[in-house]
Design an enzyme around this catalytic site. Structure first.
Site, PDB file in Angstrom:
ATOM      1  N   HIS A 161      29.770  55.018 -21.042  1.00 15.30           N
ATOM      2  CA  HIS A 161      29.613  53.678 -20.460  1.00 15.30           C
ATOM      3  C   HIS A 161      28.675  52.782 -21.271  1.00 15.30           C
ATOM      4  O   HIS A 161      28.693  51.565 -21.116  1.00 15.30           O
ATOM      5  CB  HIS A 161      29.117  53.808 -19.025  1.00 15.30           C
TER       6      HIS A 161
ATOM      7  N   ASP B 136      50.598  48.475 -19.466  1.00 16.55           N
ATOM      8  CA  ASP B 136      51.966  48.944 -19.705  1.00 16.55           C
ATOM      9  C   ASP B 136      52.086  49.427 -21.149  1.00 16.55           C
ATOM     10  O   ASP B 136      52.014  48.643 -22.093  1.00 16.55           O
ATOM     11  CB  ASP B 136      52.945  47.793 -19.449  1.00 16.55           C
TER      12      ASP B 136
END
Length: 444
Positions: free
Chosen positions: A159, A376
């Site tokens: 992170h 996608d």
């Protein structure tokens, strides 16, 4: 449901071309104590007959290699500089990639693909020695093929390198390369100095999110190893039920404001704390938001958030109408500005990069617009995409549809077992009792 996954031998994916060998500084917002952990994200994709025979693992692995040419710091390793300041050694060593095969159809998992996903440990395989902050791969990607032809992409990110916005930028670039692009639509921008402390640093705002009474911290540590997680779905009907508890004068409150105020109050009631105990609600605010008048380059992919806290005595919060909590949420949001952001960066340097307070703190990150549900790779959009669980006292709001196709917010919450039972009862009573078709997803 019990099922097994066969993990192939992990490999390192390196940039497809030579990249600069250099050392880069993280910003003081990147290098907060509370970013020093590995953040999981999971995307699930159904079988797509139009691309029969194409192996998603191969395409994603090749795409990662091309993407790392532009995001080459991710192929490096974190090192520690003077005063424990974190730096990135851009050495091109690579990110971890794992192929895996499951002996079950994706459809058989049902709602268990949603938070809190009980299969996290096998969908994001913890390669031994890879889960540290310093000297470890900064990104791990696992592609799990299901027997139906569907697949999952599990991601584990250091992170300190970037936030949800940055990860979405990276995944968008990856999807573009997989589908034939030669460059990303948005070029990544480093420029971490934009969120560094001033010289000299000066804390100019109050930051109760970093205050930690020793007694409260010890009490929380005692409970932390015995938490259970359950997820709750809030659609339009449930949000309307919450709104009905607030006077008409505050009907303009956002869904998020109403929801976090509601959860904070009834979570505190469930914990059964002493009335004089101090409790906090901390929520993540994206610095990129237009309302803060703080401009970052479009391609900035580093951590760009602050985490203001609301503070109250437990007894006052629990006994007051919900409007009390809602007004506190709105008040803190009104005080977010560039000076607050600068003050946080300065605090990191002055106070040695502290973590957010853990004791009786409820941290909420609104990931509804993060866009993980839109990624996608050529197989269509995921049937679920987002952070797959709560992480200790940190919860994430993710967009989902329930089994009736209704859009809403799903949030996983961690509590001690007895407090969770009480929390479920009060949430049902306050929001779900008169709502038909409510979907509470519960897992331990």
């Amino acid at each position: 449901m019990a099922f097994s996954i066969t993990h192939h031998k992990p490999i390192l994916v390196v940039p497809a071309k030579a990249t600069p060998l250099e050392t880069k500084h993280l910003s003081d917002i990147d290098d907060q104590g509370s970013t020093h952990f590995q953040m999981p994200t999971i995307l699930f994709y159904k079988y797509n007959s139009s691309i029969e025979g194409k192996d998603p693992a191969k395409y994603i692995k090749d795409g990662l290699s091309k993407t790392l040419v532009f995001y080459y710091p991710l192929a490096g390793r974190i090192i520690e500089g003077p005063n424990k300041k974190l730096l990135v050694n851009c050495n091109g060593e690579g990110i971890l990639f794992v192929e895996a095969d499951a002996n079950i159809e994706l459809d058989k998992l049902g709602d268990s693909i949603k938070p809190p996903c009980p299969y996290l440990d096998i969908l994001i395989h913890n390669v031994p020695g890879s889960d540290g902050i310093i000297g470890c791969p900064l990104l791990l990607v696992q592609v799990t093929r299901f027997s139906s032809g569907g697949f999952a992409v599990g991601i584990r990110l250091n992170h300190t390198m970037m936030d949800a916005y940055g990860l979405k930028m990276f995944l968008t670039a990856l999807s573009e390369f997989i589908q034939g692009a030669s460059t990303p639509t948005i070029f990544p921008v480093w420029e971490r100095e934009l969120l560094n402390a001033r010289s000299p640093p000066c804390i100019t705002c109050t930051h109760p999110e970093y205050d930690e009474p020793i007694e409260s911290r010890n009490a929380w540590k005692f409970l932390e190893d015995n938490l259970v997680q359950k997820s709750f779905f809030f659609g339009n009907k449930e949000i309307e039920a919450i709104k009905n508890q607030v006077s008409p004068n505050h009907s303009q409150s956002t869904k998020f404001e109403l929801l976090v105020a509601f959860l904070w109050k009834y979570r505190t009631i469930a914990l059964g704390l002493h009335p004089e105990e101090i409790v906090r609600l901390t929520y993540i605010v994206n610095v990129r938001g237009k309302s803060l008048k703080f401009e970052l380059p479009r391609g900035y992919y580093g951590n760009a958030f602050v985490a203001p806290a609301i503070v109250s005595k437990a007894g006052l919060l629990c006994s007051s109408p919900l409007l009390y909590a809602v007004e506190l949420v709105k008040k803190v949001k009104d005080h977010m500005n560039e000076e607050y952001i600068r003050s946080v960066a300065d605090l990191m340097v002055i106070k040695g990069r502290p973590e957010l307070s853990k004791s009786w703190n409820f941290v909420v990150s609104d990931n509804r617009s993060a866009g993980f549900d839109e990624v996608d790779f050529g197989w269509g959009k995921p049937i679920f995409g987002g952070v797959p669980k709560a992480i200790s006292f940190i919860s994430f709001c993710v967009p989902v549809k329930n089994d009736k196709g209704e859009k809403g917010i799903l949030i996983a919450i961690s509590l001690p077992p007895l407090a969770m039972e009480k929390f479920q009862e009060v949430v049902y009573k306050m929001t779900f009792k008169n709502v038909e078709g409510v979907n509470i997803i519960s897992k331990i």
